[in-house]
Design an enzyme around this catalytic site. Structure first.
Site, short mmCIF file in Angstrom:
data_model
loop_
_atom_site.label_atom_id
_atom_site.label_comp_id
_atom_site.label_asym_id
_atom_site.label_seq_id
_atom_site.Cartn_x
_atom_site.Cartn_y
_atom_site.Cartn_z
N THR A 164 74.98 54.11 -42.35
CA THR A 164 74.68 55.47 -41.90
C THR A 164 73.57 56.11 -42.75
OG1 THR A 164 75.62 57.70 -41.91
CG2 THR A 164 76.64 56.16 -43.38
N ASP A 165 72.90 57.11 -42.19
CA ASP A 165 71.89 57.85 -42.96
C ASP A 165 72.54 58.76 -44.00
OD1 ASP A 165 72.94 59.81 -41.27
OD2 ASP A 165 70.99 60.54 -40.57
N GLU A 166 73.88 58.94 -43.89
CA GLU A 166 74.53 59.88 -44.80
C GLU A 166 74.52 59.39 -46.25
OE1 GLU A 166 78.09 61.73 -43.27
OE2 GLU A 166 77.48 61.33 -41.22
N TYR A 171 83.38 59.71 -47.45
CA TYR A 171 82.88 58.78 -46.41
C TYR A 171 81.53 58.21 -46.80
CZ TYR A 171 80.39 57.31 -42.20
OH TYR A 171 79.61 56.59 -41.30
N LYS A 224 80.41 54.35 -47.82
CA LYS A 224 79.40 53.57 -47.09
C LYS A 224 78.27 53.16 -48.05
CE LYS A 224 79.19 52.66 -43.25
NZ LYS A 224 79.72 51.53 -42.43
N ARG A 266 71.35 67.96 -37.79
CA ARG A 266 71.60 66.53 -37.62
C ARG A 266 70.56 65.98 -36.64
NH1 ARG A 266 74.04 67.67 -41.46
NH2 ARG A 266 76.21 67.26 -42.02
N ASP A 295 83.52 76.63 -44.09
CA ASP A 295 82.61 75.48 -44.12
C ASP A 295 83.33 74.23 -44.65
OD1 ASP A 295 80.28 74.16 -43.67
OD2 ASP A 295 79.09 75.26 -45.15
P1 NAD Z 1 84.75 54.57 -35.00
O1 NAD Z 1 85.62 55.29 -35.98
O2 NAD Z 1 84.64 55.06 -33.61
O3 NAD Z 1 85.22 53.04 -34.91
C1 NAD Z 1 85.55 52.28 -36.03
C2 NAD Z 1 86.30 51.03 -35.56
O4 NAD Z 1 86.63 50.25 -36.72
C3 NAD Z 1 87.62 51.35 -34.84
O5 NAD Z 1 87.72 50.56 -33.67
C4 NAD Z 1 88.69 50.95 -35.84
O6 NAD Z 1 89.88 50.50 -35.24
C5 NAD Z 1 87.98 49.83 -36.61
N1 NAD Z 1 88.51 49.68 -37.98
C6 NAD Z 1 88.69 50.64 -38.92
N2 NAD Z 1 89.22 50.11 -40.04
C7 NAD Z 1 89.37 48.77 -39.80
C8 NAD Z 1 89.86 47.69 -40.57
N3 NAD Z 1 90.34 47.87 -41.81
N4 NAD Z 1 89.85 46.44 -40.03
C9 NAD Z 1 89.39 46.24 -38.78
N5 NAD Z 1 88.93 47.25 -37.98
C10 NAD Z 1 88.92 48.49 -38.49
O7 NAD Z 1 83.34 54.47 -35.72
P2 NAD Z 1 81.87 54.49 -35.10
O8 NAD Z 1 81.41 55.89 -34.99
O9 NAD Z 1 81.83 53.60 -33.92
O10 NAD Z 1 81.07 53.83 -36.29
C11 NAD Z 1 80.93 52.40 -36.38
C12 NAD Z 1 80.11 52.05 -37.60
O11 NAD Z 1 78.81 52.68 -37.50
C13 NAD Z 1 80.72 52.54 -38.91
O12 NAD Z 1 80.48 51.55 -39.89
C14 NAD Z 1 79.93 53.82 -39.22
O13 NAD Z 1 79.87 54.03 -40.62
C15 NAD Z 1 78.58 53.48 -38.65
N6 NAD Z 1 77.76 54.64 -38.20
C16 NAD Z 1 78.31 55.60 -37.38
C17 NAD Z 1 77.51 56.66 -36.93
C18 NAD Z 1 78.04 57.72 -35.99
O14 NAD Z 1 77.34 58.69 -35.70
N7 NAD Z 1 79.23 57.57 -35.45
C19 NAD Z 1 76.18 56.74 -37.35
C20 NAD Z 1 75.66 55.75 -38.18
C21 NAD Z 1 76.47 54.70 -38.60
P1 TYD Z 2 80.34 65.26 -37.21
O1 TYD Z 2 80.31 64.99 -35.74
O2 TYD Z 2 81.65 65.27 -37.92
O3 TYD Z 2 79.32 64.26 -37.89
P2 TYD Z 2 78.77 64.18 -39.44
O4 TYD Z 2 79.57 65.08 -40.28
O5 TYD Z 2 79.01 62.75 -39.76
O6 TYD Z 2 77.33 64.56 -39.36
O7 TYD Z 2 79.67 66.69 -37.46
C1 TYD Z 2 78.36 66.99 -37.05
C2 TYD Z 2 78.00 68.35 -37.57
O8 TYD Z 2 78.83 69.33 -36.91
C3 TYD Z 2 78.27 68.53 -39.06
O9 TYD Z 2 77.24 69.36 -39.61
C4 TYD Z 2 79.61 69.23 -39.12
C5 TYD Z 2 79.61 70.07 -37.86
N1 TYD Z 2 80.94 70.30 -37.25
C6 TYD Z 2 81.37 71.61 -36.94
O10 TYD Z 2 80.65 72.60 -37.17
N2 TYD Z 2 82.60 71.76 -36.37
C7 TYD Z 2 83.43 70.70 -36.11
O11 TYD Z 2 84.56 70.91 -35.62
C8 TYD Z 2 82.97 69.38 -36.42
C9 TYD Z 2 83.83 68.17 -36.13
C10 TYD Z 2 81.71 69.22 -36.98
#
Ligand code: NAD
Ligand code: TYD
Length: 354
Positions: free
Chosen positions: A135-137, A160, A164, A224, A290
């Site tokens: 992730t970019d985070e 988180y 990562k 974001r 917040d």
């Molecule tokens: P998600 O939470 O929707 O899915 C995560 C999946 O991993 C789930 O199916 C869960 O069951 C599985 N999982 C969790 N712990 C596990 C374990 N111990 N063993 C096996 N499986 C396990 O997450 P997502 O949003 O699809 O993100 C997927 C990946 O991409 C993550 O690594 C996340 O850090 C990365 N990512 C997410 C975003 C985003 O915006 N969602 C952005 C950049 C990177």
């Molecule tokens: P989120 O979808 O949790 O992604 P991330 O924290 O990984 O960027 O949140 C996106 C943005 O929205 C973040 O700045 C937090 C904000 N946010 C709210 O204001 N209210 C909410 O209920 C949630 C879940 C997020």
């Protein structure tokens, strides 16, 4: 069993991004056998993959990446050529409430996979690939200007993002120390179908649909950079096939939104789709306390990926958000299923006590 060109283990394939990656690979590469390994936590849902589960080149394995012994057994039984590692705990707010779960899944789980790959592949490193999805985070928070590049120093702030960041460092360490062939990509915020409704966009679509308050953290001024999930899956496909071993690629939508502006767009689209007078959904906006350690701004420079590997995002945000809203409105059963049980308890903890 027929011989396949490649045997690929995708972890976390039942989750949001993972399910789109699994679907893309299963459909686009019938010559690859795709194993989806997932623990099926609250965020993992096999309903995400119903359309491809009967395909001959797809297999599901229910397992926990934290179980090192099982991973070694699995790698001994199967000739995996590559791992695409997405399994993780992924929600910042949950990491603030329960950091240990993030340490276990994201750090210990990743090290288990790295150790297993190193041990099982030791005589054939040149034919293998360990691709870690991040992730970019990990880069921390930007001020008003500038972008994250692949050279930006890591500066994570939430449990988180720290977990990562730690997993990224370990992946690089296994490359530098043991020669494990690795790739890493760091992507900005994703949106689209099948995202668990605890993240901003699906949560707000669902709440508007049920006329529930929209909890905006702080003043809603955090920024974001949003990317449609299928564009992320396509970037992963590009990097998997064309990326240079040992390299990192940033993936982003060049699509920055202040939360409050994005929320107003969702409100407008929802009023339109639900046939409610414009302004109805905006009345649900409620400013709440917040998030602690809330990063102000994320913005990705994806120039390296665009220049060197030729990837570009395909979808404009205005179109992506309409497709996304339609998907959630047309998939109420999916939402009902995932918003029962554990999620409801979590929702009460997070919001009703805020
Ligand atoms: P998600 O939470 O929707 O899915 C995560 C999946 O991993 C789930 O199916 C869960 O069951 C599985 N999982 C969790 N712990 C596990 C374990 N111990 N063993 C096996 N499986 C396990 O997450 P997502 O949003 O699809 O993100 C997927 C990946 O991409 C993550 O690594 C996340 O850090 C990365 N990512 C997410 C975003 C985003 O915006 N969602 C952005 C950049 C990177
Ligand atoms: P989120 O979808 O949790 O992604 P991330 O924290 O990984 O960027 O949140 C996106 C943005 O929205 C973040 O700045 C937090 C904000 N946010 C709210 O204001 N209210 C909410 O209920 C949630 C879940 C997020």
């Amino acid at each position: 069993m027929k011989d396949y060109q490649k045997y690929i283990l995708i972890t976390g394939g039942a989750g949001f991004i993972g399910s789109h990656v699994v679907r893309l690979f299963v459909n686009k590469y019938p010559g690859y056998l795709i194993y989806n390994l997932d623990k099926l936590t609250y965020a993992g849902n096999l309903a995400n993959l119903r359309d491809i589960e009967a395909k001959p080149n797809y297999r599901f394995i229910k397992a926990d990446i934290v179980d090192g012994e099982y991973m070694v057994k699995l790698f001994a039984e199967h000739r995996f050529d590559a791992v695409i590692h997405l399994a993780a705990e992924s929600h910042v707010d949950r990491s603030i409430a329960s950091p240990m779960e993030f340490i276990m899944a994201n750090i210990v789980g990743t090290v288990n996979l790295l150790n297993t790959a190193k041990f099982s592949w030791q005589d054939s490193f040149t034919e293998k690939l360990f691709y870690h999805i991040s992730t970019d985070e990990v880069y921390g928070s930007l001020g008003e200007e500038g972008f994250f590049t692949e050279e930006t120093p890591y500066d994570p702030h939430s449990p988180y993002s720290a977990s990562k960041a730690s997993s990224d460092h370990l992946v690089r360490a296994y490359h530098d120390t043991y020669g494990l062939p690795v790739l890493i990509s760091n992507c900005s915020n994703n949106y689209g179908p099948n995202q668990f409704p605890e993240k901003l966009i699906p949560l707000f679509i669902n709440n508007i649909h049920h006329s529930k308050p929209l909890p905006v953290y702080g003043k809603g001024e955090n920024v974001r950079d949003w990317l449609y999930v299928i564009d992320h899956a396509q970037a992963i496909d590009t990097i998997f096939h064309k990326g240079l071993v040992g390299e990192t690629y940033n993936i982003g939508g060049n699509n920055e939104w202040k939360n409050i502006d994005l929320i107003k767009v969702i409100c407008e689209v929802m009023d339109d789709k639900l046939g409610r007078p414009q302004g109805t959904s905006e009345k649900l906006i409620t400013y709440v306390k917040d998030r602690p350690g809330h990063d102000l701004r994320y913005a990705i420079d994806s120039g390296k990926l665009q220049r060197e590997l030729g990837w570009t995002p395909s979808l404009q945000f205005e179109e992506g958000i309409r497709i996304t809203v339609d998907w959630y409105l047309n998939n109420q059963q999916w939402l009902d299923e995932v918003t029962s049980g554990d999620y409801l308890k979590y929702y009460e903890e997070m919001y009703l006590k805020r």
